[in-house]
Motif scaffolding. Structure first.
Motif, PDB file in Angstrom:
ATOM      1  N   LYS A 157      62.334  17.205  -7.658  1.00  0.00           N
ATOM      2  CA  LYS A 157      61.517  18.489  -7.978  1.00  0.00           C
ATOM      3  C   LYS A 157      60.581  18.194  -9.239  1.00  0.00           C
ATOM      4  CE  LYS A 157      63.862  21.862  -5.301  1.00  0.00           C
ATOM      5  NZ  LYS A 157      64.994  23.253  -5.479  1.00  0.00           N
ATOM      6  N   ASN A 158      61.353  17.737 -10.327  1.00  0.00           N
ATOM      7  CA  ASN A 158      60.777  17.359 -11.624  1.00  0.00           C
ATOM      8  C   ASN A 158      59.539  16.599 -11.624  1.00  0.00           C
ATOM      9  OD1 ASN A 158      62.519  19.251 -12.905  1.00  0.00           O
ATOM     10  ND2 ASN A 158      63.736  17.434 -13.544  1.00  0.00           N
ATOM     11  N   ALA A 159      59.899  15.404 -10.788  1.00  0.00           N
ATOM     12  CA  ALA A 159      58.852  14.346 -10.515  1.00  0.00           C
ATOM     13  C   ALA A 159      57.572  15.041  -9.735  1.00  0.00           C
ATOM     14  CB  ALA A 159      59.135  13.286  -9.715  1.00  0.00           C
ATOM     15  N   MET A 160      57.599  15.768  -8.901  1.00  0.00           N
ATOM     16  CA  MET A 160      56.725  16.659  -8.093  1.00  0.00           C
ATOM     17  C   MET A 160      55.787  17.335  -9.146  1.00  0.00           C
ATOM     18  SD  MET A 160      56.390  15.464  -5.135  1.00  0.00           S
ATOM     19  CE  MET A 160      55.510  16.716  -4.334  1.00  0.00           C
ATOM     20  N   SER A 161      56.588  18.296  -9.811  1.00  0.00           N
ATOM     21  CA  SER A 161      55.895  19.251 -10.803  1.00  0.00           C
ATOM     22  C   SER A 161      55.342  18.467 -11.818  1.00  0.00           C
ATOM     23  CB  SER A 161      57.000  20.190 -11.429  1.00  0.00           C
ATOM     24  OG  SER A 161      57.976  19.702 -12.383  1.00  0.00           O
ATOM     25  N   ASP A 162      55.781  17.205 -12.328  1.00  0.00           N
ATOM     26  CA  ASP A 162      54.871  16.450 -13.187  1.00  0.00           C
ATOM     27  C   ASP A 162      53.667  15.888 -12.449  1.00  0.00           C
ATOM     28  OD1 ASP A 162      56.979  16.869 -15.042  1.00  0.00           O
ATOM     29  OD2 ASP A 162      57.773  14.908 -14.917  1.00  0.00           O
ATOM     30  N   SER A 178      69.738  14.304  -7.498  1.00  0.00           N
ATOM     31  CA  SER A 178      68.603  13.567  -6.853  1.00  0.00           C
ATOM     32  C   SER A 178      67.432  14.629  -6.464  1.00  0.00           C
ATOM     33  CB  SER A 178      68.939  12.738  -5.707  1.00  0.00           C
ATOM     34  OG  SER A 178      69.694  11.741  -5.723  1.00  0.00           O
ATOM     35  N   ILE A 179      67.591  15.626  -5.981  1.00  0.00           N
ATOM     36  CA  ILE A 179      66.883  16.797  -5.553  1.00  0.00           C
ATOM     37  C   ILE A 179      66.131  17.256  -6.754  1.00  0.00           C
ATOM     38  CG2 ILE A 179      66.425  19.175  -4.479  1.00  0.00           C
ATOM     39  CD1 ILE A 179      68.870  18.185  -2.539  1.00  0.00           C
ATOM     40  N   LYS A 180      67.004  17.575  -7.890  1.00  0.00           N
ATOM     41  CA  LYS A 180      66.533  17.952  -9.162  1.00  0.00           C
ATOM     42  C   LYS A 180      65.380  17.078  -9.480  1.00  0.00           C
ATOM     43  CE  LYS A 180      70.250  20.836 -10.659  1.00  0.00           C
ATOM     44  NZ  LYS A 180      71.128  21.116 -11.610  1.00  0.00           N
TER      45      LYS A 180
END
Length: 90
Positions: free
Chosen positions: A40-45, A35-37
């Protein structure tokens, strides 16, 4: 450590392991990590999309030619009427 000492936390951890078992705790940890990964991926996108959006210059708002300037006050004349009908909701 305030109210709880180190021994209190060891006992709490032992009770949690006995109640849930190590397999469920392991699955919970791996699910939390995934979930954390994903977050983080959604935030970087989102940051990448934000960079693309910032590269386009914003279009300034245009005021209609016949509109009054914002510095002059405008008055609207209206009158309120009482409604005697009641609305029934079925």
């Amino acid at each position: 450590m305030g109210i709880f000492s180190g021994w209190h936390w060891v006992i709490v951890l032992a009770v949690v392991v006995l109640v849930f078992g190590t397999k469920k705790i392991k699955n919970l940890g791996s699910d939390l990590g995934e979930s954390i990964k994903g977050f983080k991926n959604a935030m970087s996108d989102g940051e990448k999309e934000g960079d693309k959006a910032n590269s386009v210059p914003p279009v300034p708002p245009q005021q209609p030619h016949n509109a009054a300037p914002l510095s002059q006050p405008q008055t609207y004349d209206a009158q309120a009427h009482r409604v005697d009908e009641t609305v029934k909701k079925d």
